[in-house]
Design a protein around this motif. Structure first.
Motif, mmCIF file in Angstrom:
data_model
loop_
_atom_site.group_PDB
_atom_site.id
_atom_site.type_symbol
_atom_site.label_atom_id
_atom_site.label_comp_id
_atom_site.label_asym_id
_atom_site.label_seq_id
_atom_site.Cartn_x
_atom_site.Cartn_y
_atom_site.Cartn_z
ATOM 1 N N ALA A 1 -1.326 -4.983 11.028
ATOM 2 C CA ALA A 1 -1.159 -4.994 9.566
ATOM 3 C C ALA A 1 -0.048 -5.936 9.128
ATOM 4 C CB ALA A 1 -0.876 -3.575 9.081
ATOM 5 N N GLN A 2 0.351 -6.873 10.002
ATOM 6 C CA GLN A 2 1.337 -7.901 9.689
ATOM 7 C C GLN A 2 2.759 -7.354 9.500
ATOM 8 O OE1 GLN A 2 0.014 -10.936 10.082
ATOM 9 N NE2 GLN A 2 -1.884 -9.817 10.401
ATOM 10 N N GLY B 1 5.041 -7.480 11.619
ATOM 11 C CA GLY B 1 5.940 -8.468 12.225
ATOM 12 C C GLY B 1 7.050 -7.871 13.055
ATOM 13 N N VAL B 2 8.240 -8.454 12.931
ATOM 14 C CA VAL B 2 9.366 -8.046 13.778
ATOM 15 C C VAL B 2 9.773 -6.601 13.528
ATOM 16 C CG1 VAL B 2 10.291 -10.382 14.059
ATOM 17 C CG2 VAL B 2 11.114 -8.950 12.178
ATOM 18 N N GLY B 3 9.429 -6.061 12.374
ATOM 19 C CA GLY B 3 9.729 -4.657 12.097
ATOM 20 C C GLY B 3 8.949 -3.708 12.981
ATOM 21 N N ALA B 4 7.869 -4.186 13.567
ATOM 22 C CA ALA B 4 7.066 -3.338 14.453
ATOM 23 C C ALA B 4 7.676 -3.214 15.849
ATOM 24 C CB ALA B 4 5.652 -3.909 14.571
ATOM 25 N N TRP B 5 8.465 -4.190 16.252
ATOM 26 C CA TRP B 5 8.966 -4.194 17.632
ATOM 27 C C TRP B 5 9.793 -2.966 18.010
ATOM 28 C CZ3 TRP B 5 6.774 -6.668 21.334
ATOM 29 C CH2 TRP B 5 5.995 -7.778 21.015
ATOM 30 N N PRO B 6 10.674 -2.465 17.160
ATOM 31 C CA PRO B 6 11.396 -1.251 17.544
ATOM 32 C C PRO B 6 10.461 -0.055 17.746
ATOM 33 C CG PRO B 6 12.482 -2.317 15.684
ATOM 34 C CD PRO B 6 11.183 -3.029 15.904
ATOM 35 N N THR C 1 0.367 1.055 5.310
ATOM 36 C CA THR C 1 0.125 0.941 6.746
ATOM 37 C C THR C 1 1.418 0.711 7.515
ATOM 38 O OG1 THR C 1 -2.077 0.041 6.329
ATOM 39 C CG2 THR C 1 -1.165 -0.327 8.514
ATOM 40 N N THR C 2 2.298 -0.114 6.992
ATOM 41 C CA THR C 2 3.506 -0.455 7.742
ATOM 42 C C THR C 2 4.659 0.523 7.491
ATOM 43 O OG1 THR C 2 4.262 -1.998 6.025
ATOM 44 C CG2 THR C 2 2.913 -2.904 7.824
ATOM 45 N N VAL C 3 4.709 1.138 6.313
ATOM 46 C CA VAL C 3 5.859 1.980 5.948
ATOM 47 C C VAL C 3 5.654 3.455 6.286
ATOM 48 C CG1 VAL C 3 7.267 2.778 3.992
ATOM 49 C CG2 VAL C 3 6.587 0.381 4.150
#
Length: 193
Positions: free
Chosen positions: A55-56, A58-63, A165-167
């Protein structure tokens, strides 16, 4: 270097900082995590990491991905140390709910549905630990859950795209950590009255 990368690195560092003492506490016997909770959390966290990338996020997904891998390692360590391997009917219900969500995620192939299903499952994974902390409010180190709450806030700020999706996942898990801390503090105080 963008501030999102810095926030992601801070969130990842906070993840490691939170888990290292927790792993030591398991080894020493000071913490006795509920194995089923950690299996559920590890599996769902890693799959949410993949959905957040899709869902794009990005770097916020890595943790989130790092947390998923470490969480599965904590589950294995807890099992090896026989931390809390008691299994009740409600524990099996939480575990079966977690396992049944994975085919649902695959069938939807939409990252939002994946995150909705897996966030629900991850929150269900708190069930056995909440039950344990209610009965034994000193059985979990609260600093660990406080660090995870802060880490999830940093994850939200590090996301490259803000959407449900991301939050949803980091917000819900952060809130669950805060609720667990509040319940444990309340139970600790009520036992001293």
């Amino acid at each position: 270097m963008s501030y999102k990368v810095v926030l992601s690195a801070l969130a990842t560092a906070l993840t490691v900082i939170a888990f290292v003492p927790y792993a030591r506490a398991i080894v020493s016997g000071a913490a006795r995590p509920h194995v089923f909770s950690w299996i559920i959390w590890g599996t769902s966290t890693f799959v949410v990491f993949l959905a957040t990338l899709d869902a794009q996020g990005g770097v916020g997904a890595w943790p989130i991905g790092v947390s998923g891998v470490i969480t599965l390692w904590i589950a294995a360590l807890a099992y090896a140390r026989r931390s809390d391997v008691t299994i009740t009917k409600s524990d099996w219900a939480f575990f079966i709910a977690a396992l049944s969500s994975l085919p649902l995620w695959y069938a939807t192939s939409d990252p939002l549905w994946a995150v909705l299903v897996l966030t629900s499952v991850d929150l269900l994974g708190f069930g056995p630990t909440l039950r344990k902390v209610y009965r034994q409010p000193h059985s979990e180190p609260l600093l660990f859950f406080a660090l995870l709450a802060v880490r999830n806030l940093l994850v939200i700020f590090a996301l490259e795209v803000y959407s449900p999706t991301t939050v949803l996942f980091p917000a819900a898990i952060g809130w669950a950590c805060v609720c667990l801390i509040a319940m444990a503090v309340h139970r600790r105080r009520s036992q001293h009255i």
